[in-house]
Design an enzyme around this catalytic site. Structure first.
Site, PDB file in Angstrom:
ATOM      1  N   VAL A 116      50.221  33.449  61.170  1.00  0.00           N
ATOM      2  CA  VAL A 116      50.373  32.416  60.152  1.00  0.00           C
ATOM      3  C   VAL A 116      51.135  31.228  60.733  1.00  0.00           C
ATOM      4  O   VAL A 116      52.219  31.386  61.307  1.00  0.00           O
ATOM      5  CB  VAL A 116      51.118  32.968  58.919  1.00  0.00           C
ATOM      6  CG1 VAL A 116      51.249  31.884  57.852  1.00  0.00           C
ATOM      7  CG2 VAL A 116      50.387  34.184  58.354  1.00  0.00           C
ATOM      8  N   GLY A 169      53.264  43.243  62.845  1.00  0.00           N
ATOM      9  CA  GLY A 169      54.676  43.014  62.576  1.00  0.00           C
ATOM     10  C   GLY A 169      54.894  41.558  62.225  1.00  0.00           C
ATOM     11  O   GLY A 169      54.180  40.669  62.704  1.00  0.00           O
ATOM     12  N   GLY A 170      55.901  41.285  61.382  1.00  0.00           N
ATOM     13  CA  GLY A 170      56.163  39.908  60.987  1.00  0.00           C
ATOM     14  C   GLY A 170      54.953  39.297  60.318  1.00  0.00           C
ATOM     15  O   GLY A 170      54.352  39.868  59.409  1.00  0.00           O
ATOM     16  N   ASP A 171      54.557  38.113  60.795  1.00  0.00           N
ATOM     17  CA  ASP A 171      53.402  37.418  60.215  1.00  0.00           C
ATOM     18  C   ASP A 171      52.180  37.504  61.114  1.00  0.00           C
ATOM     19  O   ASP A 171      51.260  36.683  60.985  1.00  0.00           O
ATOM     20  CB  ASP A 171      53.762  35.954  59.944  1.00  0.00           C
ATOM     21  CG  ASP A 171      54.133  35.216  61.224  1.00  0.00           C
ATOM     22  OD1 ASP A 171      54.747  35.840  62.109  1.00  0.00           O
ATOM     23  OD2 ASP A 171      53.813  34.016  61.343  1.00  0.00           O
ATOM     24  N   GLU A 172      52.139  38.483  62.008  1.00  0.00           N
ATOM     25  CA  GLU A 172      51.021  38.604  62.934  1.00  0.00           C
ATOM     26  C   GLU A 172      50.141  39.788  62.555  1.00  0.00           C
ATOM     27  O   GLU A 172      50.611  40.917  62.409  1.00  0.00           O
ATOM     28  CB  GLU A 172      51.525  38.789  64.369  1.00  0.00           C
ATOM     29  CG  GLU A 172      50.407  38.705  65.400  1.00  0.00           C
ATOM     30  CD  GLU A 172      50.933  38.696  66.828  1.00  0.00           C
ATOM     31  OE1 GLU A 172      50.182  38.274  67.727  1.00  0.00           O
ATOM     32  OE2 GLU A 172      52.091  39.113  67.047  1.00  0.00           O
TER      33      GLU A 172
END
Length: 348
Positions: free
Chosen positions: A220, A261-264
């Site tokens: 993102v 993980g995170g926005d990936e």
């Protein structure tokens, strides 16, 4: 021939190991009886005991060497409990006495079934054990005495079997819940990195037959700004929204969609040629642009993603190298202005 799943073992490998161990221990115990002689006038003869020892060792070897899944399909684990009880009953009737040792072996059968069989199988084994005890009692006692002893004996076996089955079922549910947590991201509902890695490993270990395998990484753009301006709950909503867009864009049978993980996020495309993978990545990009996120106040928030594409075997043949190639393409898309698709560079 296959028995119903409800009558099979919970873990065939563990059930086979336990069966082999228990049978070997029983053979050792009977061997001591053979060496020391019958313990009482109602015990079986030495020749019968030797035959039992040989039979136990042969069956133990079978459970140790035959593939557990095959044993499970043909009902060998439930069969062990039923046949074991039948043999014990026959020996007891032949000797004319239901000794404490025989009754203890019936309890072992219930314990084994409670630990290793699914609920229906454990119930069948317990019922057979209780019925066997009833036959033994009726053979040597008056009906009233046999009925009284059977009520106590049957209640004991039923409680043992019930408690074990309940405890093991609870453990199975806990293990299943932990497995789901390990396999599925709790926020997006996508599979975790572990599941993606397993699927990718299968593809790479097979040499990527046919058109090969593509790995698409989706990140993102300006995700930190979304969190800073709209709050972290909106950031979470954006990830859930993006996961939904990917699901609608990529058919589940054709791909594995994961949150790394995170926005990936990542999309694994087995059997996908390089050119097709690029088109699929561009379709994902367009679908995200065409589907803004609806905020709590009803306004729309346009999302932008950067996408990196790598292909095996064109760009890499190992998992670590393929991730690195896709990651490099993703960051090239970021550096080139974001909101675009970049393809990994083929090695020289």
């Amino acid at each position: 021939m296959q028995i119903p799943a409800a009558l099979r073992a919970r873990e065939p490998r563990a059930a086979a190991r336990t069966a082999a161990a228990v049978l070997t221990v029983c053979a050792a115990m009977l061997t001591l009886v053979v060496l020391t002689g019958p313990l009482g006038p109602d015990d079986a003869s030495r020749s019968v005991l030797v035959s039992c020892v040989v039979g136990l060792l042969v069956v133990a070897a079978g459970y140790a060497r035959i593939p557990p899944q095959l044993l499970d399909r043909v009902g060998a684990f439930l069969g062990l409990a039923v046949v074991g009880v039948t043999v014990l009953t026959a020996l007891s009737l032949a000797s004319g006495s239901s000794s404490t040792r025989v009754q203890a072996f019936l309890a072992f059968v219930v314990v084994y079934a409670g630990f290793h069989l699914r609920t229906a199988g454990a119930v069948v084994a317990t019922v057979v054990a209780v019925a066997s005890g009833g036959v033994m009692f009726l053979h040597e006692r008056t009906f009233h005495e046999a009925l009284t002893d059977l009520l106590f004996f049957g209640a004991m076996l039923a409680v043992i079997g019930g408690l074990l089955t309940r405890a093991v079922s609870a453990q199975d549910r806990l293990v299943a819940a932990l497995q789901r947590q390990a396999d599925v991201d709790s926020l997006t509902g996508l599979v975790t990195r572990r599941v993606l890695d397993e699927a990718l490993d299968v593809e790479l270990s097979g040499g990527c037959p046919g058109d090969g395998t593509a790995l698409v990484l989706v990140d993102v753009d300006s995700f930190k700004q979304i969190n800073d301006v709209h709050g972290h709950p909106v950031g979470d909503d954006a990830l859930v929204h993006l996961a939904g867009v990917l699901r609608r864009q990529v058919r589940a049978g054709d791909a594995v969609i994961s949150r790394l993980g995170g926005d990936e996020l990542a999309v694994l495309l087995p059997g996908c040629a390089p050119g097709v993978a690029v088109r699929r990545a561009e379709e994902i990009l367009e679908a995200v642009h065409a589907a803004p996120l609806t905020l709590p106040d009803g306004s729309l928030l346009s999302l932008s993603v950067s996408v990196g594409v790598a292909h095996a075997p064109q760009h890499a043949t190992r998992m670590r190298e393929l991730y690195a190639a896709a990651d490099a393409a993703l960051y090239q898309a970021k550096r080139a202005g974001r909101g675009r698709v970049e393809v990994a560079v083929s090695p020289a």
